[in-house]
Design an enzyme around this catalytic site. Sequence first.
Site, mmCIF file in Angstrom:
data_model
loop_
_atom_site.group_PDB
_atom_site.id
_atom_site.type_symbol
_atom_site.label_atom_id
_atom_site.label_comp_id
_atom_site.label_asym_id
_atom_site.label_seq_id
_atom_site.Cartn_x
_atom_site.Cartn_y
_atom_site.Cartn_z
ATOM 1 C CE LYS A 1 66.152 80.418 -14.260
ATOM 2 N NZ LYS A 1 66.642 79.322 -14.711
ATOM 3 C CB ALA B 1 61.620 73.444 -25.712
ATOM 4 N N GLY B 2 62.240 74.237 -22.017
ATOM 5 C CA GLY B 2 62.115 75.026 -20.936
ATOM 6 C C GLY B 2 63.364 75.759 -20.744
ATOM 7 C CB ALA C 1 67.010 73.487 -17.390
ATOM 8 N N GLY D 1 72.835 66.098 -12.622
ATOM 9 C CA GLY D 1 72.538 67.558 -12.662
ATOM 10 C C GLY D 1 73.220 68.473 -11.476
#
Length: 289
Positions: free
Chosen positions: A75, A136-137, A139, A258
Amino acid sequence: MEKGIPITGHTQLIGLIATPIRHSMSPAMHNAAFDQLGLDYVYTVFEVGKDELEAAVKGLKALGVRGWNVSMPNKSAIIPYLDEISEASRLCDSVNTVINDDGHLTGTVTDGIGWVRAMHTQGVDIRGKKMVLLGAGGAATAIMVQGAIDGLREIDVFNRDDEFFKRGMRQTRLVNEETGCHVTMHHLEDHQMLHQKIMDADILVNATSAGMKPQDDICLVQDEDLHDGLTVFDAVYNPQETLLLKKAKAANCKVIGGIHMMLYQGAESFKLWTGQDMPIEEVKKALNL
Ligand code: NAD
């Protein structure tokens, strides 16, 4: 395949480059949508890691592939190989969708927009609201950035002391500098602060892998943190009803799973490649959701 138009020399290709990726729901989702709308596209996955990334991007471009999704571990790593990235991608340092316009590659991130649309279609207006964000990744950062752009007033981010914490500090600084939203980073281990911030929040979001199989017996908040009037969203969609959502339901919170974000982030990418709206309800039926 019993339905759909046959694959011919005119069929356009859309891909997904990531590893591991064979489990992805995206092919079923996009192919069901192409099928419903009679669009001459096909979506498939390519097992591509960082070592093969540059060659894969050059190859997809040379073959005139219309676009592709990008997932872990590519990403951020894909950004140097693109001609342009969106504002949200710059703030997230992440790309999940590439559009190939005659060899000009534009990268963007649709996870955050997908989350805002999921909240909106479930009746939650995020403007002016206070939110606690766990994670804090990839997503979490997309949700933080789009939430800040779209009008959240305050975000308190909690992450455990791992490699994502430092990254979170960098991205929260950028969001504070460039949007009207006030973001603060905290240690997840500070239970008292977490309790206090959730009690004061309108929205609680879990965007960690805690709750996802095989971590499905983990819930990062305590029963006493959950209160009536709180909306609880879990980015995890496997299982669809996580331990957090079960607890939140029992505490009379509004709960959103989700799977809604998954569908709407896909719909945003779909529109960028095809110019068409994804037929969400038909896709849900085709996927038994
Ligand atoms: P990532 O690897 O980028 O980030 C992982 C995050 O989880 C980090 O913040 C890490 O600190 C935290 N974490 C992991 N295990 C933990 C634990 N036991 N306790 C506390 N924190 C823990 O992953 P990602 O791509 O951001 O994905 C995170 C989750 O969100 C996954 O479950 C993924 O399936 C889901 N996701 C959902 C959508 C959607 O459309 N619904 C989109 C992307 C990701």
